[in-house]
Design a protein around this motif. Structure first.
Motif, mmCIF file in Angstrom:
data_model
loop_
_atom_site.group_PDB
_atom_site.id
_atom_site.type_symbol
_atom_site.label_atom_id
_atom_site.label_comp_id
_atom_site.label_asym_id
_atom_site.label_seq_id
_atom_site.Cartn_x
_atom_site.Cartn_y
_atom_site.Cartn_z
ATOM 1 N N THR A 48 -0.630 -1.421 -10.277
ATOM 2 C CA THR A 48 -0.345 -0.272 -9.402
ATOM 3 C C THR A 48 -0.008 -0.717 -7.982
ATOM 4 O O THR A 48 0.816 -0.097 -7.319
ATOM 5 C CB THR A 48 -1.506 0.746 -9.383
ATOM 6 O OG1 THR A 48 -2.709 0.097 -8.944
ATOM 7 C CG2 THR A 48 -1.741 1.336 -10.764
ATOM 8 N N GLU A 49 -0.631 -1.807 -7.514
ATOM 9 C CA GLU A 49 -0.289 -2.337 -6.185
ATOM 10 C C GLU A 49 1.132 -2.918 -6.191
ATOM 11 O O GLU A 49 1.880 -2.745 -5.219
ATOM 12 C CB GLU A 49 -1.306 -3.403 -5.758
ATOM 13 C CG GLU A 49 -2.605 -2.818 -5.238
ATOM 14 C CD GLU A 49 -2.389 -2.023 -3.959
ATOM 15 O OE1 GLU A 49 -1.919 -2.582 -2.964
ATOM 16 O OE2 GLU A 49 -2.674 -0.803 -3.975
ATOM 17 N N ARG A 53 4.426 -1.724 -3.939
ATOM 18 C CA ARG A 53 5.206 -2.672 -3.122
ATOM 19 C C ARG A 53 6.675 -2.676 -3.561
ATOM 20 O O ARG A 53 7.577 -2.582 -2.734
ATOM 21 C CB ARG A 53 4.587 -4.061 -3.280
ATOM 22 C CG ARG A 53 4.763 -4.976 -2.116
ATOM 23 C CD ARG A 53 3.776 -6.136 -2.131
ATOM 24 N NE ARG A 53 3.595 -6.725 -3.440
ATOM 25 C CZ ARG A 53 2.451 -6.755 -4.111
ATOM 26 N NH1 ARG A 53 1.367 -6.225 -3.609
ATOM 27 N NH2 ARG A 53 2.369 -7.319 -5.292
ATOM 28 N N MET A 54 6.887 -2.773 -4.877
ATOM 29 C CA MET A 54 8.264 -2.933 -5.374
ATOM 30 C C MET A 54 9.072 -1.633 -5.332
ATOM 31 O O MET A 54 10.301 -1.666 -5.429
ATOM 32 C CB MET A 54 8.234 -3.519 -6.788
ATOM 33 C CG MET A 54 7.749 -4.965 -6.778
ATOM 34 S SD MET A 54 7.593 -5.652 -8.442
ATOM 35 C CE MET A 54 9.317 -5.754 -8.924
ATOM 36 N N SER A 55 8.383 -0.503 -5.185
ATOM 37 C CA SER A 55 9.106 0.762 -5.032
ATOM 38 C C SER A 55 9.399 1.020 -3.550
ATOM 39 O O SER A 55 9.928 2.076 -3.196
ATOM 40 C CB SER A 55 8.268 1.920 -5.589
ATOM 41 O OG SER A 55 7.113 2.137 -4.784
ATOM 42 N N TYR B 67 -6.149 -1.303 -2.678
ATOM 43 C CA TYR B 67 -5.227 -1.770 -1.631
ATOM 44 C C TYR B 67 -4.932 -3.244 -1.901
ATOM 45 O O TYR B 67 -5.374 -3.790 -2.922
ATOM 46 C CB TYR B 67 -5.837 -1.547 -0.244
ATOM 47 C CG TYR B 67 -7.163 -2.229 -0.021
ATOM 48 C CD1 TYR B 67 -8.332 -1.713 -0.587
ATOM 49 C CD2 TYR B 67 -7.258 -3.406 0.720
ATOM 50 C CE1 TYR B 67 -9.549 -2.348 -0.404
ATOM 51 C CE2 TYR B 67 -8.473 -4.049 0.899
ATOM 52 C CZ TYR B 67 -9.609 -3.517 0.334
ATOM 53 O OH TYR B 67 -10.808 -4.153 0.503
ATOM 54 N N SER B 68 -4.174 -3.856 -0.999
ATOM 55 C CA SER B 68 -3.855 -5.276 -1.174
ATOM 56 C C SER B 68 -4.288 -6.067 0.044
ATOM 57 O O SER B 68 -4.283 -5.550 1.161
ATOM 58 C CB SER B 68 -2.346 -5.466 -1.380
ATOM 59 O OG SER B 68 -1.965 -4.965 -2.636
ATOM 60 N N GLU B 69 -4.684 -7.305 -0.179
ATOM 61 C CA GLU B 69 -5.005 -8.208 0.924
ATOM 62 C C GLU B 69 -4.089 -9.423 0.835
ATOM 63 O O GLU B 69 -3.752 -9.867 -0.256
ATOM 64 C CB GLU B 69 -6.466 -8.672 0.836
ATOM 65 C CG GLU B 69 -7.458 -7.570 1.165
ATOM 66 C CD GLU B 69 -8.911 -8.055 1.164
ATOM 67 O OE1 GLU B 69 -9.165 -9.211 0.784
ATOM 68 O OE2 GLU B 69 -9.765 -7.240 1.533
ATOM 69 N N SER B 79 -0.167 -11.717 -2.040
ATOM 70 C CA SER B 79 -0.831 -10.435 -2.009
ATOM 71 C C SER B 79 -1.790 -10.337 -3.190
ATOM 72 O O SER B 79 -1.400 -10.603 -4.323
ATOM 73 C CB SER B 79 0.260 -9.368 -2.112
ATOM 74 O OG SER B 79 -0.262 -8.137 -1.743
ATOM 75 N N VAL B 80 -3.023 -9.987 -2.915
ATOM 76 C CA VAL B 80 -4.035 -9.881 -3.966
ATOM 77 C C VAL B 80 -4.580 -8.451 -3.967
ATOM 78 O O VAL B 80 -4.922 -7.933 -2.908
ATOM 79 C CB VAL B 80 -5.180 -10.895 -3.711
ATOM 80 C CG1 VAL B 80 -6.332 -10.685 -4.672
ATOM 81 C CG2 VAL B 80 -4.665 -12.311 -3.806
#
Lengths: 91, 91
Positions: A48-49, A53-55, B67-69, B79-80
């Motif tokens: 989902t992350e 990002r890719m959208s 979220y991403s870090e 990005s994780v």
């Protein structure tokens, strides 16, 4: 309200799910429910992350729900954590 | 409002985190923020579900945030995915 698309995260690579969801969004899906359990919960978050990002940031989260499911034979039933993540289209 | 206790889920066994959180709840903590990233996201779900079960249902979820870090060196930053789970005491 239309029913959301449901995507079960299993043993396929992250990219398979990401590309499928991006395609659904492009085709006009407004809400996608991503479901996973056990060790695939981390993969669901990864998916989902990456979709977000890719959208180009064109998704947001709706409800995120944690719960447990009972799996296995009756005598050896065990509880497995599960997640449901609503991904909402901003396209 | 007091600040929530924060528990970072890392490489220790699930039971270590479960027992720690149950102890915090018993000592009067009202809200515990469980944080994890990468493959430990699944473990975080495992921990919070086990706490719910082992406390006799005396917890509920507050906000659950994905979220991403960014981690790693500047040239190889990646990005994780990460999760924050609010566990609220009903004791």
């Amino acid at each position: 309200m239309s029913e959301p698309d449901v995507v079960y995260i299993g043993e396929k690579p992250v990219s398979t799910y990401v590309l499928y969801i991006l395609e659904r969004l492009k085709k006009g899906s407004r809400k996608i429910l991503v479901k996973a359990r056990g060790h695939n919960i981390s993969k669901a978050a990864h998916v989902t992350e990456a979709v977000h990002r890719m959208s180009g940031g064109k998704t947001k989260y709706g409800d995120i729900r944690l719960y447990s499911e009972e799996v296995g034979e009756e005598s050896e039933e065990k509880s497995v954590p599960a997640i449901e993540i609503e991904v909402i289209s901003l396209l």
